[in-house]
Design a protein around this motif. Structure first.
Motif, PDB file in Angstrom:
ATOM      1  N   VAL A  58       0.866  -1.179   0.000  1.00  0.00           N
ATOM      2  CA  VAL A  58       0.000   0.000   0.000  1.00  0.00           C
ATOM      3  C   VAL A  58       0.904   1.230   0.000  1.00  0.00           C
ATOM      4  CG1 VAL A  58      -1.919  -1.164   1.173  1.00  0.00           C
ATOM      5  CG2 VAL A  58      -0.208   0.067   2.527  1.00  0.00           C
ATOM      6  N   ILE A  59       0.339   2.375  -0.379  1.00  0.00           N
ATOM      7  CA  ILE A  59       1.146   3.596  -0.485  1.00  0.00           C
ATOM      8  C   ILE A  59       0.562   4.705   0.383  1.00  0.00           C
ATOM      9  CG2 ILE A  59      -0.100   4.410  -2.540  1.00  0.00           C
ATOM     10  CD1 ILE A  59       2.681   5.411  -3.593  1.00  0.00           C
ATOM     11  N   THR A  60       1.463   5.458   1.019  1.00  0.00           N
ATOM     12  CA  THR A  60       1.058   6.616   1.822  1.00  0.00           C
ATOM     13  C   THR A  60       1.993   7.783   1.505  1.00  0.00           C
ATOM     14  OG1 THR A  60       2.528   6.193   3.712  1.00  0.00           O
ATOM     15  CG2 THR A  60       0.334   5.131   3.759  1.00  0.00           C
ATOM     16  N   THR A  61       1.684   8.895   2.093  1.00  0.00           N
ATOM     17  CA  THR A  61       2.571  10.052   2.056  1.00  0.00           C
ATOM     18  C   THR A  61       3.913   9.698   2.690  1.00  0.00           C
ATOM     19  OG1 THR A  61       2.861  12.318   2.828  1.00  0.00           O
ATOM     20  CG2 THR A  61       1.641  10.867   4.286  1.00  0.00           C
ATOM     21  N   GLY A  62       4.920  10.487   2.374  1.00  0.00           N
ATOM     22  CA  GLY A  62       6.214  10.334   3.025  1.00  0.00           C
ATOM     23  C   GLY A  62       6.325  11.175   4.291  1.00  0.00           C
ATOM     24  N   GLY A  63       5.277  11.961   4.577  1.00  0.00           N
ATOM     25  CA  GLY A  63       5.321  12.790   5.788  1.00  0.00           C
ATOM     26  C   GLY A  63       6.533  13.702   5.794  1.00  0.00           C
ATOM     27  N   ASN A  64       7.322  13.641   6.852  1.00  0.00           N
ATOM     28  CA  ASN A  64       8.504  14.497   6.998  1.00  0.00           C
ATOM     29  C   ASN A  64       9.765  13.926   6.352  1.00  0.00           C
ATOM     30  OD1 ASN A  64       6.926  16.205   8.608  1.00  0.00           O
ATOM     31  ND2 ASN A  64       7.441  15.061  10.455  1.00  0.00           N
ATOM     32  N   LEU A  65       9.648  12.816   5.650  1.00  0.00           N
ATOM     33  CA  LEU A  65      10.811  12.192   5.008  1.00  0.00           C
ATOM     34  C   LEU A  65      11.212  12.952   3.749  1.00  0.00           C
ATOM     35  CD1 LEU A  65       9.542   8.509   5.239  1.00  0.00           C
ATOM     36  CD2 LEU A  65      11.446   9.466   6.540  1.00  0.00           C
ATOM     37  N   PRO A  66      12.458  12.777   3.289  1.00  0.00           N
ATOM     38  CA  PRO A  66      12.843  13.367   1.995  1.00  0.00           C
ATOM     39  C   PRO A  66      12.046  12.753   0.835  1.00  0.00           C
ATOM     40  CG  PRO A  66      14.793  12.575   3.189  1.00  0.00           C
ATOM     41  CD  PRO A  66      13.592  12.149   3.971  1.00  0.00           C
ATOM     42  N   ALA A  67      11.597  11.515   0.981  1.00  0.00           N
ATOM     43  CA  ALA A  67      10.796  10.842  -0.053  1.00  0.00           C
ATOM     44  C   ALA A  67       9.353  11.353   0.011  1.00  0.00           C
ATOM     45  CB  ALA A  67      10.822   9.328   0.166  1.00  0.00           C
ATOM     46  N   LYS A  68       8.744  11.499  -1.148  1.00  0.00           N
ATOM     47  CA  LYS A  68       7.361  11.979  -1.222  1.00  0.00           C
ATOM     48  C   LYS A  68       6.371  10.912  -0.744  1.00  0.00           C
ATOM     49  CE  LYS A  68       4.155  14.137  -4.464  1.00  0.00           C
ATOM     50  NZ  LYS A  68       3.862  14.435  -5.862  1.00  0.00           N
ATOM     51  N   PHE A  69       6.701   9.639  -1.016  1.00  0.00           N
ATOM     52  CA  PHE A  69       5.812   8.527  -0.691  1.00  0.00           C
ATOM     53  C   PHE A  69       6.542   7.450   0.104  1.00  0.00           C
ATOM     54  CE2 PHE A  69       4.293  10.074  -4.858  1.00  0.00           C
ATOM     55  CZ  PHE A  69       2.972  10.375  -4.553  1.00  0.00           C
ATOM     56  N   VAL A  70       5.752   6.680   0.856  1.00  0.00           N
ATOM     57  CA  VAL A  70       6.236   5.440   1.463  1.00  0.00           C
ATOM     58  C   VAL A  70       5.339   4.322   0.936  1.00  0.00           C
ATOM     59  CG1 VAL A  70       6.596   4.114   3.580  1.00  0.00           C
ATOM     60  CG2 VAL A  70       7.062   6.576   3.564  1.00  0.00           C
ATOM     61  N   ILE A  71       5.968   3.299   0.388  1.00  0.00           N
ATOM     62  CA  ILE A  71       5.236   2.096  -0.020  1.00  0.00           C
ATOM     63  C   ILE A  71       5.481   1.076   1.082  1.00  0.00           C
ATOM     64  CG2 ILE A  71       5.071   0.228  -1.697  1.00  0.00           C
ATOM     65  CD1 ILE A  71       5.842   2.315  -3.854  1.00  0.00           C
ATOM     66  N   HIS A  72       4.403   0.665   1.724  1.00  0.00           N
ATOM     67  CA  HIS A  72       4.489  -0.293   2.830  1.00  0.00           C
ATOM     68  C   HIS A  72       4.220  -1.681   2.259  1.00  0.00           C
ATOM     69  CE1 HIS A  72       4.037   3.115   5.698  1.00  0.00           C
ATOM     70  NE2 HIS A  72       3.350   3.616   4.697  1.00  0.00           N
ATOM     71  N   THR A  73       5.151  -2.591   2.444  1.00  0.00           N
ATOM     72  CA  THR A  73       4.949  -3.958   1.983  1.00  0.00           C
ATOM     73  C   THR A  73       5.231  -4.910   3.140  1.00  0.00           C
ATOM     74  OG1 THR A  73       5.408  -5.554   0.214  1.00  0.00           O
ATOM     75  CG2 THR A  73       7.305  -4.347   1.096  1.00  0.00           C
ATOM     76  N   VAL A  74       4.552  -6.035   3.130  1.00  0.00           N
ATOM     77  CA  VAL A  74       4.692  -7.009   4.207  1.00  0.00           C
ATOM     78  C   VAL A  74       5.439  -8.223   3.662  1.00  0.00           C
ATOM     79  CG1 VAL A  74       3.485  -8.427   5.904  1.00  0.00           C
ATOM     80  CG2 VAL A  74       2.524  -6.206   5.216  1.00  0.00           C
ATOM     81  N   GLY A  75       6.663  -8.382   4.133  1.00  0.00           N
ATOM     82  CA  GLY A  75       7.447  -9.544   3.746  1.00  0.00           C
ATOM     83  C   GLY A  75       7.082 -10.738   4.622  1.00  0.00           C
ATOM     84  N   PRO A  76       7.467 -11.927   4.168  1.00  0.00           N
ATOM     85  CA  PRO A  76       7.149 -13.133   4.935  1.00  0.00           C
ATOM     86  C   PRO A  76       8.099 -13.370   6.104  1.00  0.00           C
ATOM     87  CG  PRO A  76       8.399 -13.719   2.986  1.00  0.00           C
ATOM     88  CD  PRO A  76       8.157 -12.221   2.910  1.00  0.00           C
ATOM     89  N   VAL A  77       7.587 -14.009   7.133  1.00  0.00           N
ATOM     90  CA  VAL A  77       8.422 -14.503   8.226  1.00  0.00           C
ATOM     91  C   VAL A  77       9.021 -15.827   7.740  1.00  0.00           C
ATOM     92  CG1 VAL A  77       8.420 -15.380  10.594  1.00  0.00           C
ATOM     93  CG2 VAL A  77       6.974 -13.422   9.990  1.00  0.00           C
ATOM     94  N   TRP A  78      10.340 -15.974   7.883  1.00  0.00           N
ATOM     95  CA  TRP A  78      11.013 -17.201   7.442  1.00  0.00           C
ATOM     96  C   TRP A  78      10.621 -18.354   8.355  1.00  0.00           C
ATOM     97  CZ3 TRP A  78      13.195 -18.948   3.254  1.00  0.00           C
ATOM     98  CH2 TRP A  78      13.974 -20.112   3.305  1.00  0.00           C
ATOM     99  N   ASN A  79      10.157 -19.429   7.734  1.00  0.00           N
ATOM    100  CA  ASN A  79       9.741 -20.610   8.483  1.00  0.00           C
ATOM    101  C   ASN A  79      10.367 -21.843   7.839  1.00  0.00           C
ATOM    102  OD1 ASN A  79       8.437 -22.185  10.319  1.00  0.00           O
ATOM    103  ND2 ASN A  79       6.395 -21.915   9.482  1.00  0.00           N
ATOM    104  N   GLY A  80      11.668 -21.730   7.542  1.00  0.00           N
ATOM    105  CA  GLY A  80      12.387 -22.852   6.954  1.00  0.00           C
ATOM    106  C   GLY A  80      12.127 -23.041   5.468  1.00  0.00           C
TER     107      GLY A  80
END
Length: 171
Positions: free
Chosen positions: A63-85
């Motif tokens: 999903v995408i949001t604003t970058g708020g106070n960051l130098p980047a205009k946007f933050v793309i939030h992604t959910v990586g997997p938990v390693w389970n072997g």
């Protein structure tokens, strides 16, 4: 073009940075916490709006949001997997996290994007395997799509930096 950087992703000047988020999107530890702290409350507020609309973000989703106070205009939030072997489709899910982030970037006219080392911290994905998946997924995407001009891999630690250096250098 691929670029490699060792340091703090919250300081990177790019159209978007990618957050290795958890499914709640409400911030957490590691890079997720650092991005929320540096970006300020606007990022959390945007994440809450997304959650209220769609619920949690699925593993491999983005999903995408604003970058708020960051130098980047946007933050793309992604959910990586938990390693389970490696028994629960973790490699496919990690590739999806990168791919869905890139697709979302294209849809939003983003020309430069910076990725952290998704899932290699508290999710314990083996760093070498994660680096191979990240670089291959990004290279394959860039071959087929020409909207994104620059992808920066931002490694917080030296070990990841050296893994990416070999993979990008041999590209």
């Amino acid at each position: 073009m691929l670029e490699l950087n060792q340091g703090d992703i919250t300081k990177i000047h790019a159209d978007a940075i990618v957050n290795a988020a958890n499914s709640s999107l409400l911030g957490g530890g590691g890079v997720d916490g650092a991005i929320h702290r540096a970006g300020g409350p606007a990022i959390l507020e945007a994440c809450i709006r997304i959650r209220n609309k769609q619920g949690n973000c699925k593993t491999g989703g983005a999903v995408i949001t604003t970058g708020g106070n960051l130098p980047a205009k946007f933050v793309i939030h992604t959910v990586g997997p938990v390693w389970n072997g490696g028994k629960n489709n973790e490699e496919v899910l990690l590739a999806s996290a990168y791919l869905n982030s890139l697709k979302l970037a294209m849809e939003n006219g983003i020309k430069s994007i910076a990725f952290p080392n998704i899932s290699t911290g508290i999710y314990h994905f083996p760093k070498a395997k994660a680096a191979e998946i990240a670089v291959k997924t990004v290279k394959d995407f860039l071959k087929e799509n020409n909207g994104i001009e620059k992808v920066i891999f931002v490694c917080f630690d030296r070990e990841n930096y050296e893994l990416y250096e070999v993979l990008i250098g041999n590209g």
